[in-house]
Design an enzyme around this catalytic site. Structure first.
Site, PDB file in Angstrom:
ATOM      1  N   ASP A 282       0.861  -1.194   0.000  1.00 43.51           N
ATOM      2  CA  ASP A 282       0.000   0.000   0.000  1.00 43.51           C
ATOM      3  C   ASP A 282       0.900   1.248   0.000  1.00 43.51           C
ATOM      4  O   ASP A 282       0.906   2.007   0.954  1.00 43.51           O
ATOM      5  CB  ASP A 282      -0.925  -0.006   1.235  1.00 43.51           C
ATOM      6  CG  ASP A 282      -0.171  -0.168   2.561  1.00 43.51           C
ATOM      7  OD1 ASP A 282       1.014  -0.581   2.552  1.00 43.51           O
ATOM      8  OD2 ASP A 282      -0.754   0.135   3.610  1.00 43.51           O
TER       9      ASP A 282
ATOM     10  N   HIS B 234       9.497  -0.117   9.168  1.00 43.51           N
ATOM     11  CA  HIS B 234       8.606  -1.286   9.238  1.00 43.51           C
ATOM     12  C   HIS B 234       8.747  -2.179   8.009  1.00 43.51           C
ATOM     13  O   HIS B 234       9.049  -3.371   8.105  1.00 43.51           O
ATOM     14  CB  HIS B 234       7.147  -0.831   9.334  1.00 43.51           C
ATOM     15  CG  HIS B 234       6.855   0.121  10.440  1.00 43.51           C
ATOM     16  ND1 HIS B 234       6.719  -0.286  11.746  1.00 43.51           N
ATOM     17  CD2 HIS B 234       6.655   1.462  10.449  1.00 43.51           C
ATOM     18  CE1 HIS B 234       6.442   0.758  12.513  1.00 43.51           C
ATOM     19  NE2 HIS B 234       6.406   1.836  11.745  1.00 43.51           N
TER      20      HIS B 234
END
Ligand SMILES: O=c1[nH]cnc2c1ncn2[C@@H]1O[C@H](CO)[C@@H](O)[C@H]1O
Length: 322
Positions: free
Chosen positions: A14, A246
């Protein structure tokens, strides 16, 4: 003595500033071959995720890699989407006003593409999931054998015995579609979860960003630009002098698993109430008297520690090696 076969990976993404970094690191990693990108809502809406995935591949001159667009809604179609534009900018890439990509996505949907690739290369595809797990849950619904045919699913998701980043209970990707996440964790696939308990140890400092900016290298300079918004968010919201990596950490867990250590057990996801999106791990060494909602569920791996310095070093090297 043949060459070592490259690990085939699909990145479900995303994009997203840290997604962009993970995609670039993957493209610059000789150990792996990126065979496709699939898109999902999360940091941005799915339509923009597709546009950004195409843009990133055009920037990298890798338009040979297909992009398959994923779901626009959660698995039960009813959850209101929570889009993290305050983390990544309205365009998902630090508000840089990039031109529209020239190419377009393939006609196949993301779940259909995932099922097809797992069938073409049974046991050989590593799926790196950097957003909510909707597409993967849909692939499991499409083909009940998918969880056995996919090689490994490396998930950026969860917060194991630490606070989340959406609220104290939930990490953003799991919160984005908790029902899908619970399906994936209990599907029987070889799942490895990399959660905030690990990724919050991996900080790219302000000085590292300066190094990228001054590198004179294509990917380093691009990243230093789009990182501006992500840095501001971290300075303001977390009070840290840097940003959490992340997605790149999760990608590198697929490339070089020895950068992290792991434990094994059953993970269930809370789907209701104030702790919706909570990931709860049951260490299989501990037995309970009674049957629980964790009993007789498939075992997954959960990352416990990370060599943060090695991850940052590798990310920096790979963003500056061309
Ligand atoms: O504070 C936050 N809220 C929502 N999403 C975040 C936040 N910080 C980072 N991310 C995004 O969510 C994933 C990790 O949970 C990462 O993709 C990161 O970019």
């Amino acid at each position: 003595m043949g060459m070592v076969e490259k690990k085939k990976i699909i990145i479900d993404t995303d994009p997203g500033v840290d997604d962009a970094m993970a995609i670039f690191v993957a493209l610059r990693s000789p150990e792996v071959e990126v065979i496709g990108l699939t898109t999902i809502f999360g940091n941005v809406y799915t339509t923009l995720a597709t546009r950004n995935a195409l843009h990133l591949l055009e920037f990298a001159e890798r338009t040979d890699i297909p992009v398959a667009e994923g779901s626009h809604v959660t698995i039960n179609k009813t959850t209101k989407l929570r889009i993290a534009d305050f983390v990544h900018g309205a365009d998902g890439l630090g508000n840089q006003n990039f031109p529209s990509p020239k190419g377009r996505q393939i006609d196949q949907s993301a779940p259909a593409f995932l099922v097809e690739q797992a069938n073409l290369n049974p046991g050989k595809v590593t799926l790196v999931a950097l957003g909510p797990l909707t597409n993967i849950a849909l692939a499991i619904q499409l083909d009940p054998e998918f969880s056995k045919k996919i090689g490994q699913i490396v998930v950026l998701g969860g917060a194991f015995l630490v606070n989340g980043n959406v609220n104290p209970a939930a990490e953003a990707n799991i919160f984005g579609d908790p029902e899908a996440a619970d399906m994936v964790f209990t599907s029987g696939a070889d799942v490895l979860a990399v959660g905030l308990n690990v990724t919050h140890q991996v900080l790219l400092t302000d000085a590292d960003r300066d190094t990228l900016a001054q590198s004179g290298r294509k990917f380093g300079q691009y990243m230093s630009k789009i990182l501006g918004f992500y840095y501001s968010y971290h300075h303001d919201s977390y009070g840290v002098q840097g940003v959490y990596l992340h997605d790149p950490t999760t990608l590198l867990a697929a490339v070089n698993p020895s950068l992290l250590t792991y434990t094994e057990g059953v993970v269930r996801v809370q789907t209701t109430g104030i702790m919706r999106g909570l990931t709860m791990f049951h260490n299989s060494n501990r037995r309970f008297e009674e049957l629980t909602e964790w009993s007789n569920k498939p075992i997954v791996k959960v990352a416990v520690t990370v060599d943060a310095a090695a991850v940052v070093k590798l990310v920096m090297e790979r963003l500056m090696n061309s």
